[in-house]
Design a protein around this motif. Sequence first.
Motif, PDB file in Angstrom:
ATOM      1  N   UNK A 177      -7.206  12.540   4.336  1.00  0.00           N
ATOM      2  CA  UNK A 177      -6.397  13.753   4.422  1.00  0.00           C
ATOM      3  C   UNK A 177      -5.430  13.746   3.236  1.00  0.00           C
ATOM      4  N   UNK A 178      -5.517  14.728   2.344  1.00  0.00           N
ATOM      5  CA  UNK A 178      -4.625  14.728   1.181  1.00  0.00           C
ATOM      6  C   UNK A 178      -3.149  14.673   1.585  1.00  0.00           C
ATOM      7  N   UNK A 179      -2.357  13.999   0.846  1.00  0.00           N
ATOM      8  CA  UNK A 179      -0.924  13.771   0.985  1.00  0.00           C
ATOM      9  C   UNK A 179      -0.599  12.939   2.228  1.00  0.00           C
ATOM     10  N   UNK A 180      -0.910  13.456   3.416  1.00  0.00           N
ATOM     11  CA  UNK A 180      -0.623  12.706   4.643  1.00  0.00           C
ATOM     12  C   UNK A 180      -1.386  11.392   4.639  1.00  0.00           C
ATOM     13  N   UNK A 181      -2.611  11.418   4.181  1.00  0.00           N
ATOM     14  CA  UNK A 181      -3.422  10.204   4.107  1.00  0.00           C
ATOM     15  C   UNK A 181      -2.828   9.184   3.155  1.00  0.00           C
ATOM     16  N   UNK A 182      -2.302   9.665   2.040  1.00  0.00           N
ATOM     17  CA  UNK A 182      -1.668   8.759   1.081  1.00  0.00           C
ATOM     18  C   UNK A 182      -0.454   8.078   1.713  1.00  0.00           C
ATOM     19  N   UNK A 183       0.318   8.853   2.445  1.00  0.00           N
ATOM     20  CA  UNK A 183       1.521   8.319   3.098  1.00  0.00           C
ATOM     21  C   UNK A 183       1.135   7.314   4.177  1.00  0.00           C
ATOM     22  N   UNK A 184       0.148   7.661   4.990  1.00  0.00           N
ATOM     23  CA  UNK A 184      -0.316   6.758   6.052  1.00  0.00           C
ATOM     24  C   UNK A 184      -0.828   5.458   5.446  1.00  0.00           C
ATOM     25  N   UNK A 185      -1.687   5.564   4.438  1.00  0.00           N
ATOM     26  CA  UNK A 185      -2.240   4.363   3.801  1.00  0.00           C
ATOM     27  C   UNK A 185      -1.142   3.512   3.178  1.00  0.00           C
ATOM     28  N   UNK A 186      -0.229   4.131   2.466  1.00  0.00           N
ATOM     29  CA  UNK A 186       0.848   3.392   1.799  1.00  0.00           C
ATOM     30  C   UNK A 186       1.724   2.671   2.812  1.00  0.00           C
ATOM     31  N   UNK A 187       2.108   3.389   3.860  1.00  0.00           N
ATOM     32  CA  UNK A 187       2.982   2.813   4.883  1.00  0.00           C
ATOM     33  C   UNK A 187       2.307   1.658   5.619  1.00  0.00           C
ATOM     34  N   UNK A 188       1.051   1.842   5.982  1.00  0.00           N
ATOM     35  CA  UNK A 188       0.334   0.790   6.710  1.00  0.00           C
ATOM     36  C   UNK A 188       0.115  -0.442   5.839  1.00  0.00           C
ATOM     37  N   UNK A 189      -0.286  -0.239   4.598  1.00  0.00           N
ATOM     38  CA  UNK A 189      -0.507  -1.378   3.693  1.00  0.00           C
ATOM     39  C   UNK A 189       0.785  -2.161   3.486  1.00  0.00           C
ATOM     40  N   UNK A 190       1.889  -1.450   3.311  1.00  0.00           N
ATOM     41  CA  UNK A 190       3.182  -2.116   3.126  1.00  0.00           C
ATOM     42  C   UNK A 190       3.606  -2.855   4.390  1.00  0.00           C
ATOM     43  N   UNK A 191       3.452  -2.224   5.544  1.00  0.00           N
ATOM     44  CA  UNK A 191       3.868  -2.846   6.812  1.00  0.00           C
ATOM     45  C   UNK A 191       3.057  -4.102   7.116  1.00  0.00           C
ATOM     46  N   UNK A 192       1.751  -4.043   6.898  1.00  0.00           N
ATOM     47  CA  UNK A 192       0.899  -5.207   7.151  1.00  0.00           C
ATOM     48  C   UNK A 192       1.290  -6.345   6.202  1.00  0.00           C
ATOM     49  N   UNK A 193       1.471  -6.034   4.936  1.00  0.00           N
ATOM     50  CA  UNK A 193       1.827  -7.062   3.952  1.00  0.00           C
ATOM     51  C   UNK A 193       3.194  -7.651   4.255  1.00  0.00           C
ATOM     52  N   UNK A 194       4.151  -6.805   4.603  1.00  0.00           N
ATOM     53  CA  UNK A 194       5.512  -7.259   4.925  1.00  0.00           C
ATOM     54  C   UNK A 194       5.508  -8.193   6.137  1.00  0.00           C
ATOM     55  N   UNK A 195       4.881  -7.769   7.206  1.00  0.00           N
ATOM     56  CA  UNK A 195       4.886  -8.594   8.421  1.00  0.00           C
ATOM     57  C   UNK A 195       4.118  -9.891   8.205  1.00  0.00           C
ATOM     58  N   UNK A 196       3.019  -9.822   7.490  1.00  0.00           N
ATOM     59  CA  UNK A 196       2.242 -11.019   7.216  1.00  0.00           C
ATOM     60  C   UNK A 196       3.011 -11.985   6.314  1.00  0.00           C
ATOM     61  N   UNK A 197       3.712 -11.447   5.330  1.00  0.00           N
ATOM     62  CA  UNK A 197       4.512 -12.283   4.442  1.00  0.00           C
ATOM     63  C   UNK A 197       5.582 -13.056   5.189  1.00  0.00           C
ATOM     64  N   UNK A 198       6.295 -12.382   6.083  1.00  0.00           N
ATOM     65  CA  UNK A 198       7.344 -13.064   6.852  1.00  0.00           C
ATOM     66  C   UNK A 198       6.756 -14.067   7.841  1.00  0.00           C
ATOM     67  N   UNK A 199       5.594 -13.758   8.385  1.00  0.00           N
ATOM     68  CA  UNK A 199       4.943 -14.705   9.285  1.00  0.00           C
ATOM     69  C   UNK A 199       4.582 -15.986   8.516  1.00  0.00           C
ATOM     70  N   UNK A 200       4.017 -15.840   7.335  1.00  0.00           N
ATOM     71  CA  UNK A 200       3.659 -16.995   6.501  1.00  0.00           C
ATOM     72  C   UNK A 200       4.910 -17.751   6.077  1.00  0.00           C
ATOM     73  N   UNK A 201       5.959 -17.033   5.682  1.00  0.00           N
ATOM     74  CA  UNK A 201       7.214 -17.686   5.264  1.00  0.00           C
ATOM     75  C   UNK A 201       7.794 -18.524   6.399  1.00  0.00           C
ATOM     76  N   UNK A 202       7.803 -17.983   7.616  1.00  0.00           N
ATOM     77  CA  UNK A 202       8.313 -18.744   8.768  1.00  0.00           C
ATOM     78  C   UNK A 202       7.459 -19.989   9.025  1.00  0.00           C
ATOM     79  N   UNK A 203       6.153 -19.815   8.940  1.00  0.00           N
ATOM     80  CA  UNK A 203       5.248 -20.943   9.169  1.00  0.00           C
ATOM     81  C   UNK A 203       5.469 -22.039   8.116  1.00  0.00           C
ATOM     82  N   UNK A 204       5.548 -21.646   6.849  1.00  0.00           N
ATOM     83  CA  UNK A 204       5.778 -22.620   5.776  1.00  0.00           C
ATOM     84  C   UNK A 204       7.142 -23.292   5.939  1.00  0.00           C
ATOM     85  N   UNK A 205       8.145 -22.525   6.340  1.00  0.00           N
ATOM     86  CA  UNK A 205       9.491 -23.069   6.533  1.00  0.00           C
ATOM     87  C   UNK A 205       9.494 -24.105   7.652  1.00  0.00           C
ATOM     88  N   UNK A 206       8.852 -23.782   8.755  1.00  0.00           N
ATOM     89  CA  UNK A 206       8.781 -24.715   9.888  1.00  0.00           C
ATOM     90  C   UNK A 206       8.031 -25.982   9.506  1.00  0.00           C
TER      91      UNK A 206
END
Length: 124
Positions: free
Chosen positions: A86-115
């Motif tokens: 879906x033009x425009x809305x699709x770009x926003x959905x894709x961008x937001x989801x990709x960022x959210x997945x990467x952000x949450x995964x990054x913090x999960x890995x950081x916590x695991x490495x820290x522990x």
Amino acid sequence: MNKKQRKKAHLIIHGASSAAAAIGGGMAQLPVSDSTALIPLQTAMIIALGKVFDKKLTEGAAKSLATQVVAQQAGKMTARFFAGKIPVAGNIINATTAAAITESYGWMIAREFSEEAEQALKKH
């Protein structure tokens, strides 16, 4: 995780999340999944986080961790792939989801490495 490690992790994770948003948004209408571009980005993020916590990772091990998150998020990515058409809305959905997945995964890995780093210190 001490303040210095948290600050470095914050920069690494937010940088990777911002790049993931750009990739997700930019690839929304393309006929391929953005996971092919996200895996190398997330692999680099994992390697950088490993350095923050003195964890030595091979590129193969980091890529395996990054591929694992893509597999775990396959359902969300499939829905996002179709919504991304879906033009425009699709770009926003894709961008937001990709960022959210990467952000949450990054913090999960950081916590695991820290522990793991804290446990290694306790053993010595």
